[in-house]
Design a protein around this motif. Structure first.
Motif, PDB file in Angstrom:
ATOM      1  N   GLY A  27      -3.594 -64.186  14.482  1.00 19.11           N
ATOM      2  CA  GLY A  27      -4.086 -64.929  13.336  1.00 19.11           C
ATOM      3  C   GLY A  27      -4.011 -66.429  13.475  1.00 19.11           C
ATOM      4  O   GLY A  27      -3.514 -66.977  14.457  1.00 19.11           O
ATOM      5  N   ASP A  28      -4.547 -67.062  12.453  1.00 17.52           N
ATOM      6  CA  ASP A  28      -4.676 -68.512  12.393  1.00 17.52           C
ATOM      7  C   ASP A  28      -5.405 -69.061  13.615  1.00 17.52           C
ATOM      8  O   ASP A  28      -4.982 -70.013  14.250  1.00 17.52           O
ATOM      9  N   VAL A  29      -6.530 -68.416  13.922  1.00 18.50           N
ATOM     10  CA  VAL A  29      -7.411 -68.894  14.976  1.00 18.50           C
ATOM     11  C   VAL A  29      -7.915 -70.274  14.576  1.00 18.50           C
ATOM     12  O   VAL A  29      -7.995 -71.180  15.393  1.00 18.50           O
ATOM     13  N   TYR A  30      -8.237 -70.397  13.313  1.00 16.48           N
ATOM     14  CA  TYR A  30      -8.694 -71.667  12.765  1.00 16.48           C
ATOM     15  C   TYR A  30      -7.664 -72.155  11.749  1.00 16.48           C
ATOM     16  O   TYR A  30      -6.891 -71.372  11.219  1.00 16.48           O
ATOM     17  N   ASP A  31      -7.687 -73.446  11.485  1.00 11.12           N
ATOM     18  CA  ASP A  31      -6.734 -73.993  10.516  1.00 11.12           C
ATOM     19  C   ASP A  31      -7.324 -74.122   9.116  1.00 11.12           C
ATOM     20  O   ASP A  31      -6.693 -74.665   8.226  1.00 11.12           O
ATOM     21  N   GLY A  33     -10.580 -72.114   6.339  1.00 12.50           N
ATOM     22  CA  GLY A  33     -11.553 -71.041   6.155  1.00 12.50           C
ATOM     23  C   GLY A  33     -12.924 -71.354   6.722  1.00 12.50           C
ATOM     24  O   GLY A  33     -13.650 -70.477   7.145  1.00 12.50           O
ATOM     25  N   VAL A  34     -13.303 -72.635   6.735  1.00 15.90           N
ATOM     26  CA  VAL A  34     -14.588 -73.062   7.295  1.00 15.90           C
ATOM     27  C   VAL A  34     -14.284 -74.088   8.389  1.00 15.90           C
ATOM     28  O   VAL A  34     -14.185 -75.278   8.135  1.00 15.90           O
ATOM     29  N   PRO A  35     -14.117 -73.616   9.631  1.00 19.21           N
ATOM     30  CA  PRO A  35     -13.762 -74.508  10.730  1.00 19.21           C
ATOM     31  C   PRO A  35     -14.935 -75.348  11.204  1.00 19.21           C
ATOM     32  O   PRO A  35     -16.095 -75.036  10.939  1.00 19.21           O
ATOM     33  N   SER A  36     -14.613 -76.408  11.952  1.00 22.07           N
ATOM     34  CA  SER A  36     -15.665 -77.268  12.504  1.00 22.07           C
ATOM     35  C   SER A  36     -16.439 -76.514  13.576  1.00 22.07           C
ATOM     36  O   SER A  36     -15.928 -75.584  14.203  1.00 22.07           O
ATOM     37  N   THR A  37     -17.661 -76.929  13.818  1.00 22.92           N
ATOM     38  CA  THR A  37     -18.475 -76.276  14.839  1.00 22.92           C
ATOM     39  C   THR A  37     -17.871 -76.456  16.224  1.00 22.92           C
ATOM     40  O   THR A  37     -17.968 -75.554  17.064  1.00 22.92           O
ATOM     41  N   GLN A  38     -17.206 -77.588  16.476  1.00 24.47           N
ATOM     42  CA  GLN A  38     -16.572 -77.811  17.782  1.00 24.47           C
ATOM     43  C   GLN A  38     -15.477 -76.775  18.044  1.00 24.47           C
ATOM     44  O   GLN A  38     -15.378 -76.235  19.147  1.00 24.47           O
ATOM     45  N   VAL A  39     -14.682 -76.496  17.036  1.00 19.88           N
ATOM     46  CA  VAL A  39     -13.593 -75.532  17.193  1.00 19.88           C
ATOM     47  C   VAL A  39     -14.160 -74.127  17.359  1.00 19.88           C
ATOM     48  O   VAL A  39     -13.670 -73.343  18.180  1.00 19.88           O
ATOM     49  N   VAL A  40     -15.192 -73.791  16.616  1.00 18.58           N
ATOM     50  CA  VAL A  40     -15.828 -72.472  16.747  1.00 18.58           C
ATOM     51  C   VAL A  40     -16.400 -72.311  18.155  1.00 18.58           C
ATOM     52  O   VAL A  40     -16.239 -71.262  18.781  1.00 18.58           O
ATOM     53  N   GLU A  41     -17.056 -73.339  18.661  1.00 17.56           N
ATOM     54  CA  GLU A  41     -17.617 -73.278  20.014  1.00 17.56           C
ATOM     55  C   GLU A  41     -16.518 -73.123  21.066  1.00 17.56           C
ATOM     56  O   GLU A  41     -16.673 -72.352  22.020  1.00 17.56           O
ATOM     57  N   LEU A  42     -15.408 -73.835  20.920  1.00 17.44           N
ATOM     58  CA  LEU A  42     -14.288 -73.717  21.852  1.00 17.44           C
ATOM     59  C   LEU A  42     -13.724 -72.301  21.824  1.00 17.44           C
ATOM     60  O   LEU A  42     -13.479 -71.696  22.871  1.00 17.44           O
ATOM     61  N   PHE A  43     -13.542 -71.748  20.632  1.00 24.31           N
ATOM     62  CA  PHE A  43     -13.025 -70.387  20.521  1.00 24.31           C
ATOM     63  C   PHE A  43     -13.987 -69.391  21.152  1.00 24.31           C
ATOM     64  O   PHE A  43     -13.587 -68.482  21.869  1.00 24.31           O
ATOM     65  N   ASN A  44     -15.268 -69.561  20.926  1.00 21.74           N
ATOM     66  CA  ASN A  44     -16.279 -68.685  21.500  1.00 21.74           C
ATOM     67  C   ASN A  44     -16.218 -68.706  23.034  1.00 21.74           C
ATOM     68  O   ASN A  44     -16.224 -67.662  23.681  1.00 21.74           O
ATOM     69  N   ASN A  62      -3.497 -66.085   7.685  1.00 20.40           N
ATOM     70  CA  ASN A  62      -3.685 -66.572   6.316  1.00 20.40           C
ATOM     71  C   ASN A  62      -4.589 -67.804   6.242  1.00 20.40           C
ATOM     72  O   ASN A  62      -5.082 -68.132   5.170  1.00 20.40           O
ATOM     73  N   HIS A  63      -4.843 -68.486   7.356  1.00 19.60           N
ATOM     74  CA  HIS A  63      -5.750 -69.626   7.345  1.00 19.60           C
ATOM     75  C   HIS A  63      -7.167 -69.245   7.750  1.00 19.60           C
ATOM     76  O   HIS A  63      -8.067 -70.070   7.711  1.00 19.60           O
ATOM     77  N   ASP A  64      -7.347 -68.013   8.193  1.00 20.05           N
ATOM     78  CA  ASP A  64      -8.672 -67.566   8.617  1.00 20.05           C
ATOM     79  C   ASP A  64      -9.392 -66.885   7.458  1.00 20.05           C
ATOM     80  O   ASP A  64      -8.769 -66.249   6.625  1.00 20.05           O
ATOM     81  N   SER A  65     -10.688 -66.999   7.462  1.00 16.58           N
ATOM     82  CA  SER A  65     -11.498 -66.231   6.534  1.00 16.58           C
ATOM     83  C   SER A  65     -11.794 -64.904   7.228  1.00 16.58           C
ATOM     84  O   SER A  65     -12.526 -64.890   8.226  1.00 16.58           O
TER      85      SER A  65
END
Length: 166
Positions: A27-31, A33-44, A62-65
């Motif tokens: 959990g807490d992949v993102y900090d 509920g609506v992460p930045s596109t840069q962070v989403v791209e890095l995770f991808n 708990n910080h992820d949607s």
């Protein structure tokens, strides 16, 4: 952001060099509920690279949607398992060694939000039926975790892996 990139590269390198059978992300992949596109791209990118070398098991924190994080989970490769639904706590993920031998059963449990999961984890007459409000669980983490662990215990006791050597 540069520190996140370095950390992701470090994890990928360790998994590849050491032949790690599974990476668990609890959990807490993102900090938010609506992460930045840069962070989403890095995770991808990181998830894509990791999936080439190992099994990845991910639960919502708990910080992820859960809805956003779980989007497309059914379309993922066999080596990527995203669990955002508490009712699936009793469904294990099989982790196999590189030789194909069963090494472990992992029961991913996402963050159990009391306001949401007290209804979702409530006892039901049948699987498709909604629970009655009087059957909702108490609004606390102890009641929710107990219900999730009951699902795990049911699977261990009566599932196809009951008594399996891992």
């Amino acid at each position: 952001m540069p520190a996140f990139v370095l950390w992701c590269q470090h994890v990928i390198r360790l998994v590849r060099e050491r032949g790690i059978d599974a990476v668990l992300i609890s959990g807490d992949v993102y900090d938010r509920g609506v992460p930045s596109t840069q962070v989403v791209e890095l995770f991808n990118r990181t998830l894509t690279e990791l999936s080439e070398f190992t099994t990845v098991i991910l639960t919502a924190g708990n910080h992820d949607s859960p809805l956003r994080l779980g989007f497309g989970a059914g379309l993922m490769k066999d080596s990527i398992h995203i669990r955002t639904e508490a009712r699936r706590a009793g469904e294990p993920v099989e982790v196999r060694s590189r030789s194909g031998k069963l090494g472990a059963l992992v029961y991913p449990i996402p963050y159990l939000d009391p306001d949401i999961e007290r209804r979702n984890l409530a006892p039901r007459e049948s699987e498709g039926e909604d629970p009655q409000p009087e059957d909702y669980l108490d609004r606390n983490h102890e009641a929710l975790l107990r219900a999730a662990l009951d699902l795990v215990a049911e699977n261990i006791e009566g599932g196809e892996h009951a008594g399996a050597e891992v």
